[in-house]
Design a protein around this motif. Structure first.
Motif, PDB file in Angstrom:
ATOM      1  N   UNK A   1       0.826  -1.202   0.000  1.00 40.18           N
ATOM      2  CA  UNK A   1       0.000   0.000   0.000  1.00 40.18           C
ATOM      3  C   UNK A   1       0.864   1.257   0.000  1.00 40.18           C
ATOM      4  N   UNK A   2       2.008   1.198   0.668  1.00 38.10           N
ATOM      5  CA  UNK A   2       2.908   2.350   0.684  1.00 38.10           C
ATOM      6  C   UNK A   2       3.449   2.641  -0.720  1.00 38.10           C
ATOM      7  N   UNK A   3       3.801   1.591  -1.444  1.00 40.17           N
ATOM      8  CA  UNK A   3       4.304   1.774  -2.808  1.00 40.17           C
ATOM      9  C   UNK A   3       3.210   2.332  -3.708  1.00 40.17           C
ATOM     10  N   UNK A   4       1.980   1.825  -3.587  1.00 39.16           N
ATOM     11  CA  UNK A   4       0.875   2.337  -4.397  1.00 39.16           C
ATOM     12  C   UNK A   4       0.572   3.787  -4.049  1.00 39.16           C
ATOM     13  N   UNK A   5       0.672   4.127  -2.755  1.00 37.30           N
ATOM     14  CA  UNK A   5       0.447   5.514  -2.353  1.00 37.30           C
ATOM     15  C   UNK A   5       1.487   6.437  -2.967  1.00 37.30           C
ATOM     16  N   UNK A   6       2.732   5.970  -3.068  1.00 41.33           N
ATOM     17  CA  UNK A   6       3.765   6.776  -3.716  1.00 41.33           C
ATOM     18  C   UNK A   6       3.481   6.989  -5.200  1.00 41.33           C
TER      19      UNK A   6
END
Length: 376
Positions: free
Chosen positions: A58-63
């Motif tokens: 989710x952190x990568x998608x948020x970036x």
């Protein structure tokens, strides 16, 4: 929903997933203290791995949807979410000092990350990758040795291992960014060492973080890991990727101030846990000194002792020495039989036996009934 709002939502859910994974890891460490690094046979540990993986995804998608200056500070909310979640789900409440330390660490880290400026995407050279890998391995091994040497101080050992885990995770992010930049120009076999380094560092970080929760609670190791991970990545970005702080000298001073605030929060969390750890043995020592009521030990029943062979010899010896005569009958008692004659003087008087409650028949001597005339 706008891309910015979606990025914020994904960042918050990612922080919650990271917090849930940390809580499960801490519970696994408490329930299975003998398995330090990788309790592979525990399904709950695999659930923690899944939660950490979900948080990273989710952190990568948020970036991908939002700017780095917004997503990275929101990731620092993990420790703030973890404390109320631990109190709600596992009944582990944090004191006022822990809350102050968590808020200070989060605010300081968020401010520090928000001041890191973006730069053009660039990759590390082969020499830089080798140098970064060797320095990371040396730092992680040194912290592991120091943590092993501090086994008598669980909180210090936990902070050292959490620092090692944060370094491993932070450098894993650095190599991930390097590979991502390289893949924009096409995939090549030269990226295989970097991919292997990512796998090794991520695995090492997961195992070290699991070991850091043993005997030190949740707040101190989680806060250390949450702060060290992005700080290491930001430091490498500034030194090797050409990133800088915003607003020039003013931004650099503010970033240093935020770093001091985050470090103060970590110190508060560590000292709070150390004081709690020392308070528990002190309470136990107070009980041992007689300052409080201590219940007496429960005595073992006699039949259990006999079964264990403790009283077998004593009982056998008593049976040989103890002679229990049969109770007397009315016909045998003088004065109650067919003859009222009394025994002659000098004869041993017969014995009566009277029952006593809770005991055997005890012989009672009979007084001589011959009257003696006293001449004056």
């Amino acid at each position: 929903m706008s891309a910015l709002a979606l990025s914020v939502l994904l960042s918050l859910v990612s922080a919650v997933a990271y917090a849930g994974g940390a809580i499960v890891q801490e519970q696994v460490a408490v329930s299975h203290p003998d398995e330090h690094y990788a309790p592979l046979r525990r399904p709950s540990w695999w659930a923690a791995v899944a939660l950490n993986g979900l948080g990273g995804l989710l952190h990568v998608v948020a970036l991908a949807y939002g700017p780095l200056s917004l997503v990275q500070p929101l990731g620092a909310l993990t420790i703030v979410f973890a404390l109320p979640m631990a109190a709600l789900f596992v009944g582990r409440r944090a004191g006022a000092t822990a809350w102050r330390g968590a808020i200070m660490a989060t605010v300081g880290l968020a401010g520090l990350l928000s001041l890191v400026g973006a730069s053009d995407a660039q990759s590390l050279s082969t020499a830089q990758r080798v140098f970064a890998g060797l320095v990371t391995a040396a730092a992680v091994v040194t912290l592991m040795i120091a943590g092993r040497a501090a086994h008598r101080h669980p909180v210090v050992r936990s902070v050292l291992l959490a620092t090692a885990a944060g370094i491993a995770f932070g450098m894993s992010s650095v190599f991930t960014k390097t590979v991502a930049v390289d893949w924009t120009g096409g995939v090549s076999a030269a990226d295989l060492p970097a991919l292997a380094a990512i796998g090794v560092l991520a695995t090492a970080g997961l195992m070290l973080s699991q070991a850091s929760y043993r005997g030190a609670g949740l707040a101190a190791p989680l806060a250390t890991l949450t702060v060290v991970n992005p700080v290491v990545a930001a430091a490498v970005g500034i030194t090797m990727f050409g990133e800088t702080f915003r607003y020039g000298t003013t931004g650099t001073a503010l970033a240093l101030s935020c770093g001091v605030v985050a470090a103060g929060g970590l110190i508060l969390l560590t000292t709070e846990r150390i004081q709690r750890t020392h308070a528990e043995p002190s309470a136990a020592a107070a009980l041992d000194d007689g300052d409080a009521f201590v219940p007496a030990p429960v005595e073992e029943p006699a039949d259990a002792l006999v079964r264990e062979g403790v009283l077998v010899e004593q009982v056998a010896a008593l049976r040989e020495e103890l002679l229990v005569p049969a109770p007397g009958t009315p016909e045998a008692a003088p004065g109650h039989g067919p003859s009222d004659e009394f025994p002659a003087p000098g004869d041993e008087p017969p014995a009566y036996y009277g029952p006593f409650y809770g005991a055997a028949y005890i012989p009672m001597p009979v007084l001589d009934r011959h009257r003696a005339r006293v001449k004056s």
